[in-house]
Motif scaffolding. Structure first.
Motif, PDB file in Angstrom:
ATOM      1  N   GLU A 108      -3.966   0.125 -16.851  1.00  0.00           N
ATOM      2  CA  GLU A 108      -4.532  -0.749 -15.821  1.00  0.00           C
ATOM      3  C   GLU A 108      -3.418  -1.204 -14.882  1.00  0.00           C
ATOM      4  O   GLU A 108      -2.344  -1.624 -15.320  1.00  0.00           O
ATOM      5  CB  GLU A 108      -5.193  -1.959 -16.479  1.00  0.00           C
ATOM      6  CG  GLU A 108      -5.880  -2.898 -15.500  1.00  0.00           C
ATOM      7  CD  GLU A 108      -6.567  -4.052 -16.208  1.00  0.00           C
ATOM      8  OE1 GLU A 108      -7.267  -4.820 -15.528  1.00  0.00           O
ATOM      9  OE2 GLU A 108      -6.381  -4.197 -17.435  1.00  0.00           O
TER      10      GLU A 108
ATOM     11  N   ILE B 161      -2.268  -3.902 -12.161  1.00  0.00           N
ATOM     12  CA  ILE B 161      -2.629  -5.289 -11.866  1.00  0.00           C
ATOM     13  C   ILE B 161      -1.692  -5.838 -10.798  1.00  0.00           C
ATOM     14  O   ILE B 161      -0.477  -5.652 -10.866  1.00  0.00           O
ATOM     15  CB  ILE B 161      -2.513  -6.161 -13.129  1.00  0.00           C
ATOM     16  CG1 ILE B 161      -3.377  -5.582 -14.260  1.00  0.00           C
ATOM     17  CG2 ILE B 161      -2.926  -7.595 -12.828  1.00  0.00           C
ATOM     18  CD1 ILE B 161      -3.140  -6.263 -15.596  1.00  0.00           C
TER      19      ILE B 161
ATOM     20  N   THR C  66      -7.306  -6.613 -10.910  1.00  0.00           N
ATOM     21  CA  THR C  66      -7.123  -5.231 -11.317  1.00  0.00           C
ATOM     22  C   THR C  66      -7.539  -4.349 -10.151  1.00  0.00           C
ATOM     23  O   THR C  66      -8.632  -4.490  -9.620  1.00  0.00           O
ATOM     24  CB  THR C  66      -7.991  -4.903 -12.542  1.00  0.00           C
ATOM     25  OG1 THR C  66      -7.561  -5.700 -13.636  1.00  0.00           O
ATOM     26  CG2 THR C  66      -7.861  -3.437 -12.901  1.00  0.00           C
TER      27      THR C  66
END
Length: 587
Positions: free
Chosen positions: A66, A68, A78
């Motif tokens: 992910e 971020i 995100t």
């Protein structure tokens, strides 16, 4: 990029709608694997963090990652999720900058880690894989800019220092967001949160806890990780074969050719790499790019190419003096540092001329601009804008802005668009439904207090005046050279451009040139071993291609200068200082 979606406990991968997230083939992963190591990763593990340098190229073998922005901060979000075959990072990885986001393992797996030094080599050696990575990184950088990622500049739209920081960030293509102290609702909360007094602004905020109060451009550069002058070149002992002043197309070409020829090459620029070319939204007549290329992409490719051959690029580093020292040249910088060079290539380019209209000063940087990049275009918000100028820069800006503004008024002082604009641009401008061309037109007044609201323009043929609604004004009315620091050092023409070749020979001090025993070479100035290339040179063709060619040619002439007889210093006459001649080279 889209917001990551979590459905039934699973993480959905971000689709590659923009070409910025290609997937590596097994063969490409195998090539990378020969120079890296495989690592197991745990759920929640941070692979790299925003604000810290990235040291490795990371490819995902299994699991999901992910991406971020502003992790742990009030604006945490995100922005992407990647799965197997994708690779991480963006342009800053190749250029030694800090990361502008954080990468966290959302599903445990395995990654391939390759040292960034080898990745830089790969980009230059493997045309297929290198181009895949470079295109993705360029795309990601512009997506980050569009998202307003990176650091925040908190300051008033009326502050010259706010304008300075915003210009530095935009010219260096650094992801950032401006928070207007006068208008943005979050400004007051940020002032309270960080205990910042209004008089301390502008400030730069990053990672939720780092605050720089009215930093210099050099301090901001250090925060991001832009290359600053190294100790070896910040003292009298620092020396290079060629010092290039200016990092536009001419300077970058000189950097590439100088370094690739084995010369120790250092290139410095007071503001940013790319010069005026970097502000061009699209260059369509540059050889080898039939579909065109943005100025930013062309510059980034040139920067990486210069790094590939070992050239040193330093920003910001403003030159203030050039004097002979023994058999070389001493170059001084505004911060007091010094460097020595066997030869100097002047490629400092030009800066756009300001539009002289009463009251326009207060609107510069707020709604009056001298460049049309993604940053400025994003402020148009489908409103009508005006472009002043009749050359290629004005035409390119009008076409680019037509994708963002509801209407573009192209104001041309002359009566023929073909006079200074390339035919291919004239055709596109005249055919675009959102562009209105107004010939014989000049700006007489600007309307609006806090930002531009309207323009009063005059037909210089009939004398008739009319008012145009416009929320932004983009000015491209010619340029003047960056040569103030060279006045009295070498010969300039009446407009401040550097004389070279035959023009330099006509005014050169004969006694000065007695030692090298020759006349100035084609791009050589009235100082032996000092050359000029690109827009700063008197009589140059103001085109990116010609500037690039002159930068390359300057290095060929540097070799010719070095291959002449050994260094000799001639004592100048009539107040002139001694000037270094050529040196013997084994090349």
């Amino acid at each position: 990029m889209s917001t990551a979606e979590h459905e039934q406990g699973a993480v959905r991968e971000t689709p590659d709608r923009y070409g910025a997230f290609p997937r590596l083939t097994p063969e490409q992963l195998e090539t990378l694997g020969a120079h890296g190591e495989r690592r197991r990763t745990a759920e929640g593990e941070a692979l790299y963090r925003e604000g810290r340098p990235m040291r490795e190229f990371l490819a995902i073998l299994s699991g999901t990652v992910e991406i971020i922005h502003d992790q742990g901060g009030p604006d945490e979000r995100t922005v992407a999720v990647h799965g197997p075959g994708r690779f991480l990072g963006e342009l800053g990885l190749l250029e030694g900058q800090a990361a502008f986001d954080t990468a966290v393992m959302r599903q445990a797996g395995e990654i391939l880690a390759v040292p960034v030094e080898w990745q830089r080599t790969l980009v230059g050696r493997d045309p297929v894989l290198g181009d895949l990575i470079l295109r993705a990184y360029l795309g990601r950088r512009y997506l980050l800019i569009g998202l307003g990622a990176g650091f925040r500049i908190l300051g008033s739209c009326y502050s010259p220092d706010t304008l300075r920081l915003r210009e530095f960030a935009a010219r260096n293509r650094l992801p950032h967001r401006w928070v207007d102290l006068e208008k943005d609702k979050e400004a007051e909360a940020l002032l309270r949160r960080f205990a910042i007094r209004p008089e301390e602004t502008p400030v730069v905020l990053w990672k939720g806890d780092r605050v720089l109060r009215n930093p210099s451009n050099a301090e901001l550069a250090r925060l991001i990780g832009l290359p600053a002058p190294a100790p070896a070149l910040s003292s009298d002992s620092g020396r290079c074969d060629v010092l290039v002043v200016g990092a536009g197309p001419a300077g970058l070409a000189a950097s590439v050719y100088g370094a690739s020829d084995g010369l120790t090459t250092v290139t410095v620029d007071a503001v940013a790499t790319g010069g005026q070319a970097a502000t061009s939204s699209r260059i369509e007549n540059y050889l080898g790019f039939p579909s065109g290329i943005s100025g930013g992409e062309l510059v980034e490719r040139a920067v990486l190419q210069a790094h590939k051959f070992g050239a040193r690029l330093m920003v910001p580093a403003q030159v203030s003096g050039l004097t002979p020292q023994d058999d070389e040249y001493a170059v001084t910088f505004t911060d007091g540092s010094r460097a020595r060079a066997g030869a100097v290539v002047l490629a400092s380019g030009v800066r756009y001329r300001r539009l002289e209209v009463p009251g326009i000063d207060r609107l510069e940087g707020v709604s009056v601009y001298y460049a049309a990049t993604v940053h400025e275009a994003g402020l148009c918000r489908a409103d009508p804008v005006a472009v002043v100028g009749g050359g290629n820069s004005a035409g390119q800006a009008a076409l680019f802005l037509a994708h963002h503004a509801s209407r573009v008024h192209l104001l041309v002082r002359g009566g023929d668009l073909n006079a200074d604009m390339s035919r291919y641009l004239v055709d596109q401008v005249e055919q675009h439904p959102r562009i209105e061309v107004l010939l014989h037109t000049e700006v007489r007044e600007v309307g609006g207090q806090e930002k531009l609201e309207s323009l009063t323009v005059q037909d210089n043929a009939s004398g008739e005046r009319r008012e145009l609604r416009a929320t932004a004004l983009f000015v491209f009315i010619g340029a003047r050279p960056h040569t103030e620091w060279l006045s009295g050092v070498l010969a300039l023409d009446e407009k401040g451009f550097v004389l070279t070749g035959a023009d330099a020979r006509a005014v050169a001090d004969a006694h000065r040139w007695a030692s090298p025993g020759r006349d100035p070479l084609l791009l050589e100035t009235t100082l032996p071993g000092v050359f000029a290339a690109g827009d700063v040179r008197s009589g140059s063709v103001k085109r990116v291609a010609s500037a690039t060619g002159e930068g390359a040619m300057a290095i060929r002439l540097v070799h010719e200068h070095r291959e002449r007889r050994g260094h000799q210093v001639a004592t100048g006459s009539e107040g002139h200082q001694p000037v270094a001649g050529g040196s013997v080279s084994s090349r």
